[in-house]
Design an enzyme around this catalytic site. Sequence first.
Site, PDB file in Angstrom:
ATOM      1  N   VAL A 177       0.828  -1.212   0.000  1.00  0.00           N
ATOM      2  CA  VAL A 177       0.000   0.000   0.000  1.00  0.00           C
ATOM      3  C   VAL A 177       0.859   1.257   0.000  1.00  0.00           C
ATOM      4  O   VAL A 177       0.550   2.241  -0.668  1.00  0.00           O
ATOM      5  CB  VAL A 177      -0.952  -0.011   1.220  1.00  0.00           C
ATOM      6  CG1 VAL A 177      -1.599   1.359   1.416  1.00  0.00           C
ATOM      7  CG2 VAL A 177      -2.015  -1.086   1.046  1.00  0.00           C
TER       8      VAL A 177
ATOM      9  N   ARG B 196     -22.878  -8.673  15.517  1.00  0.00           N
ATOM     10  CA  ARG B 196     -24.176  -8.631  16.197  1.00  0.00           C
ATOM     11  C   ARG B 196     -24.059  -9.063  17.651  1.00  0.00           C
ATOM     12  O   ARG B 196     -24.749  -8.540  18.525  1.00  0.00           O
ATOM     13  CB  ARG B 196     -25.179  -9.519  15.456  1.00  0.00           C
ATOM     14  CG  ARG B 196     -25.748  -8.874  14.212  1.00  0.00           C
ATOM     15  CD  ARG B 196     -26.830  -9.717  13.580  1.00  0.00           C
ATOM     16  NE  ARG B 196     -26.314 -10.973  13.048  1.00  0.00           N
ATOM     17  CZ  ARG B 196     -27.047 -11.877  12.393  1.00  0.00           C
ATOM     18  NH1 ARG B 196     -28.333 -11.668  12.224  1.00  0.00           N
ATOM     19  NH2 ARG B 196     -26.501 -12.982  11.926  1.00  0.00           N
TER      20      ARG B 196
ATOM     21  N   ILE C  73     -12.388 -15.059  -8.082  1.00  0.00           N
ATOM     22  CA  ILE C  73     -12.107 -14.869  -9.506  1.00  0.00           C
ATOM     23  C   ILE C  73     -12.115 -13.381  -9.845  1.00  0.00           C
ATOM     24  O   ILE C  73     -13.095 -12.687  -9.582  1.00  0.00           O
ATOM     25  CB  ILE C  73     -13.164 -15.582 -10.376  1.00  0.00           C
ATOM     26  CG1 ILE C  73     -13.199 -17.071 -10.051  1.00  0.00           C
ATOM     27  CG2 ILE C  73     -12.881 -15.370 -11.856  1.00  0.00           C
ATOM     28  CD1 ILE C  73     -14.337 -17.804 -10.727  1.00  0.00           C
TER      29      ILE C  73
ATOM     30  N   LYS D 105     -25.838 -11.564  -9.420  1.00  0.00           N
ATOM     31  CA  LYS D 105     -24.520 -11.466 -10.033  1.00  0.00           C
ATOM     32  C   LYS D 105     -24.620 -11.131 -11.519  1.00  0.00           C
ATOM     33  O   LYS D 105     -23.807 -10.369 -12.054  1.00  0.00           O
ATOM     34  CB  LYS D 105     -23.759 -12.777  -9.822  1.00  0.00           C
ATOM     35  CG  LYS D 105     -23.445 -13.058  -8.356  1.00  0.00           C
ATOM     36  CD  LYS D 105     -22.918 -14.466  -8.145  1.00  0.00           C
ATOM     37  CE  LYS D 105     -22.632 -14.735  -6.674  1.00  0.00           C
ATOM     38  NZ  LYS D 105     -22.236 -16.142  -6.431  1.00  0.00           N
TER      39      LYS D 105
END
Length: 436
Positions: free
Chosen positions: A37, A49, A140, A209
């Site tokens: 980075v 939660r 992918i 998708k």
Amino acid sequence: MSEGDKRLRVAVLGCGAVGSQVVRLLTEQRDDLAARVGGPVDLVGVAVRRLDAPRDVEVPEGLLTTDASGLVARDDVDVVVEVIGGIEPARSLILSALDNGASVVTANKALLAEDGPTLFEAAAKAERDLYYEAAVAGAIPIVRPLRESLAGDKVTRVLGIVNGTTNFILDKMDTAGSGFSEALEEAQELGYAEADPTADVEGFDAAAKAAILASLAFHSRVTASDVYREGISEVTAADVASARDMGAVVKLLAICELRPGPNGDQVAARVHPAMIPRSHPLASVREAYNAVFVESEAAGQLMFYGPGAGGSPTASAVLGDLVTVARNRLAGTRGAGESAYADRAVQPMGETRTRYHVAIDVDDRAGVLAAVANAFADHDVSIQTVRQEGRGADAQLVVVSHAASDAALSATVQQLREMEIVREVTSVMRVEGGEE
């Protein structure tokens, strides 16, 4: 992030299968991530939660919180990673994060497919990044190739296996001769299918998708409600066997393509089981793996293959986005935003051209074949092949059509069901690939 400060502060929303692996990678690969980075990447909070819920990884002390709203509103958070899924509270939390100046990395396919434009507009207004590689096909890399690598090309078709659960089930039906229920039970035992598998087996997951892929590929806004959807719960062992006899295999496909319309190209987006030739690259995609086949004018045919789900593979895609977003923050830049300039209309399913495989139980008497052929001709549907199986009470015709509008093919099937000589239309399935 103050001027000259190269420290990136990351908040993670969710610590389930994916979130826990994101936390693990952020912790274990901290030094490598900092080198990639250009500055330290600090995990500053993980919203959950329940604080006492069992987790796959140990979260560093003091980072867990049940106050997700407070976490995304912190002034010192530079990037928010959302992996809780669903529509709310994810949408509100992402919008709040952007409004408070954080960039966002999300894996939320359902939210992007339902209300992506709202999120993209909020990111543009805030001048922050919204990245979502993990929302489609797990590890992918397919979002970025469509969004960036192929930005100078014209994509004409995206054909994919984008749900590992259904691919596992159909693969077992093909290779082991399993029935649907038996294959589903095995998928659940192995952790490939949820206790309630509806989202997967009825095609909802794949449709979300497909909407994302179509939006990216064709620079138009496509939502999940625009995608024609059929699941695999009605696929039978006989369908799979008939496909095998044709040299084909049954797959649940997400198909997004440009089709001619009255005012230029339209977007056709659909998810349904289909027979594809075993020679097609997607036919060899086994078990719970995913693959996406892209066709474009300049690049030609490209195929992306790999694990399409799971905590670690999906977390890999999340971290890839995180590194890119973090680099952009340090450089004071933004990546590509929404591209919807083409604003193409979505073509109704009835106008989409497909081929059909139709199995028909018929009376075994003279004139049956001619009557069936006339039913196809009545709707201008050309027959590619026809064969008879069995005799007497077991007589069956198997017809494969040439490409015609889906509406014409549906009308043909309806007419067949109303014919006296037809005992039952036992199977109707679309055929993809090969000659039209």
